[in-house]
Enzyme design. Structure first.
Site, PDB file in Angstrom:
ATOM      1  N   GLU A  57      56.576   4.522 -22.188  1.00  0.00           N
ATOM      2  CA  GLU A  57      56.118   5.875 -22.491  1.00  0.00           C
ATOM      3  C   GLU A  57      57.008   6.921 -21.829  1.00  0.00           C
ATOM      4  OE1 GLU A  57      54.061   6.977 -24.606  1.00  0.00           O
ATOM      5  OE2 GLU A  57      53.258   5.058 -25.258  1.00  0.00           O
ATOM      6  N   TYR A 140      49.854  13.705 -21.158  1.00  0.00           N
ATOM      7  CA  TYR A 140      50.124  12.770 -22.253  1.00  0.00           C
ATOM      8  C   TYR A 140      50.329  11.345 -21.738  1.00  0.00           C
ATOM      9  CZ  TYR A 140      52.422   9.878 -25.588  1.00  0.00           C
ATOM     10  OH  TYR A 140      52.721   8.797 -26.365  1.00  0.00           O
ATOM     11  N   ASP A 158      50.814  12.615 -29.305  1.00  0.00           N
ATOM     12  CA  ASP A 158      52.243  12.903 -29.297  1.00  0.00           C
ATOM     13  C   ASP A 158      52.587  13.643 -30.593  1.00  0.00           C
ATOM     14  OD1 ASP A 158      52.234  10.963 -31.268  1.00  0.00           O
ATOM     15  OD2 ASP A 158      53.698   9.652 -30.282  1.00  0.00           O
TER      16      ASP A 158
END
Length: 367
Positions: A57, A140, A158
């Protein structure tokens, strides 16, 4: 996969209709990614490795899957656990990151790995608040790791998920103002079971079917719920603000070579390309042009060739000059920040950022 097998993986009674349809599609069409376990593995009881989820990520922020895969495999091969990454010298990690861009991510990666190893016994926290408390992890990434690694019911949003959701609900509010509405809609769609697979299914849908241009609506498993498709406006959403023109900056890099070695410096930890090995330059930044002042007195040859490079907030035209002066004495060498002599024949191993790697190749051609 036979339908009866997919039904064992997704129980539609536990998921809103959109999520159920999307999970069913994901079970049959999930992308095979180096950091991902398949939905069938998850159904068999295999759990994702939080370290691999977190690493991927961080690498994927503002970068494509195609660009990240080789870096991810190299990192895992070299540092297979968060403890191994935490114990690695910072300069080695930064060098391994070179070429992937957005180098603040690499510095945060090191800080986060060390915090997990030192303060959490090598185990990532399994909640969004716990993850957000780690260095370099924002909303996020915390949501993504919580959902994908620990199956927490977290809304992972996203760019792909923004696009899918804006189209599903025909959200006309321009970004970034639409973000809160989009997040609320994602939260409404979250299934009680398999929120991690749901997050990845939404990402896959945006990456492969609900693409920015020419979305493949006929292949979409949730097309029947898509308000933008019904209105014939899918490709126009989400609405994005007009792009601002990037300022153009100029600078100079200095190639100083003696006895088959080139002089490299280590950039300050904070600022552009922080902590990276680089060629000396003239102080250019996002806010100003370089001053064209060489780091050493002596004869310099200015090359006609230059490097054009685009950063997030500005573009840079970097010219290059070769040192033709006398042997550099110890005092002048020590006045340069973090200076070292690096063998020219091994310059590819120095881990230079892309900008300076391009400049080095030009210098070697002309030296």
């Amino acid at each position: 996969m036979p339908v009866e097998c997919r039904e064992k993986i997704v129980d539609e009674r536990e998921a809103p209709p959109i999520a159920a349809a999307l999970l069913d599609h994901y079970d049959a069409h999930a992308r095979k990614l180096a950091w991902r376990i398949s939905p069938q593995q998850r159904a068999a009881g295999v759990r994702p490795d939080p370290y691999r989820v977190w690493l991927s990520e961080v690498m994927l922020q503002q970068t494509t899957v195609a660009a990240v895969t080789s870096y991810f495999n190299a990192f895992i091969g070299r540092w297979p656990t968060v403890e191994a990454l935490a114990a690695a010298p910072a300069e080695d990690v930064l060098a391994a990151w070179a070429g992937l861009g957005y180098y603040a991510r690499a510095r945060n990666l090191i800080a986060c790995a060390r915090a997990v190893a030192a303060d959490h016994g090598g185990r990532f926290p399994d909640t969004e608040p716990g993850l957000r408390a780690l260095p370099g992890i924002g909303d996020y990434t915390a949501a993504a790791v919580a959902a994908i690694a620990f199956d927490r019911p977290s809304a992972v949003v996203d760019a792909n998920v923004e696009r899918v959701t804006a189209r599903l609900f025909a959200i006309h509010t321009p970004l970034p103002a639409a973000k809160s509405t989009i997040r609320a809609k994602v939260e409404q769609m979250l299934p009680a079971a398999r929120p991690g697979d749901f997050a990845q299914a939404m990402m896959d849908l945006g990456a492969t079917i609900c693409t920015p241009r020419n979305p493949s609506c006929l292949l979409c498993p949730v097309a029947g719920w898509c308000e933008a498709r019904a209105q014939g406006i899918a490709e126009s959403l989400p609405v994005k603000p007009p792009k601002k023109a990037k300022p153009a900056r100029t600078g100079t890099a200095w190639w100083i070579e003696q006895q088959g070695h080139v002089l490299l410096v280590q950039r300050a930890d904070k600022g552009m390309l922080g902590g990276m090995r680089a060629l000396p330059d003239d102080g250019w930044s996002a806010s100003r042009n370089g001053n064209r002042a060489p780091p050493l007195a002596g004869q310099w040859t200015q090359l006609d060739a230059a490097v054009a490079h685009v950063f997030t907030h500005f573009s840079l035209d970097l010219s290059l000059a070769l040192y033709r002066g006398p042997q550099i004495d110890k005092v002048a060498f020590e006045n340069l920040n973090g200076a070292c002599w690096w063998p020219v024949e091994r310059i590819e191993e120095a881990g230079l950022p892309t900008l300076f790697a391009k400049a080095a190749r030009i210098a070697i051609q002309h030296r």
